[in-house]
Design a protein around this motif. Sequence first.
Motif: not given
Length: 181
Positions: A81-86, A160-167, A169-170
């Motif tokens: 959502a922060n990247k614009g996916v609504s 980690t949670l952050d690593l799974l999320v950023s993976g 997104v990237l």
Amino acid sequence: MVEESAENVVTPATAAGKKAKPAASEAPATDTSAPGDAAESGDAAEKKVPPKKEKPPAVEAKPFGEFIQQDYLPALTQALANKGVSDLQVDLERAKVAIKGFETAPECSQVVGRWNGGQRQFNVYFFDDNIQGQRAISCVDLGHRASTLEAFVIDERKITLDLLVSGVVLRLNSQKWLTRN
């Protein structure tokens, strides 16, 4: 046990031929610490060690399904959502991998994200129902069937949670689905 008096103790002064001073003339040792200050008195038996504060367990230590539902899906939804996916819909499903060549493979847990009116979809596969186990990702556009299964976050020792999320997104950004160059 033999008790020694000050007269029977050989000191360097008596060994050199000098007469030793009697024990009564020696000054008694004094304790200069404040009463109740056991930490600085040197008495190890009286030192009090403060109890260690226990860290709360990491969110990644939760059971797989609980971690995905309570932590991963909300964090992933917020990051996209922060990247614009609504109009993102993200769900945890258990299904076969929908890629040619995997028809005989057993079902696995998949985080499936759909948006843009269902025109874009990504799947994050957890083959072992464990975030530390084998993982893969696929992306598909315009309702087609995915043709490529890619390894997902494989070079990290601890997931980690952050690593799974950023993976995710990237990877979606590499697909040019989030931002254009």
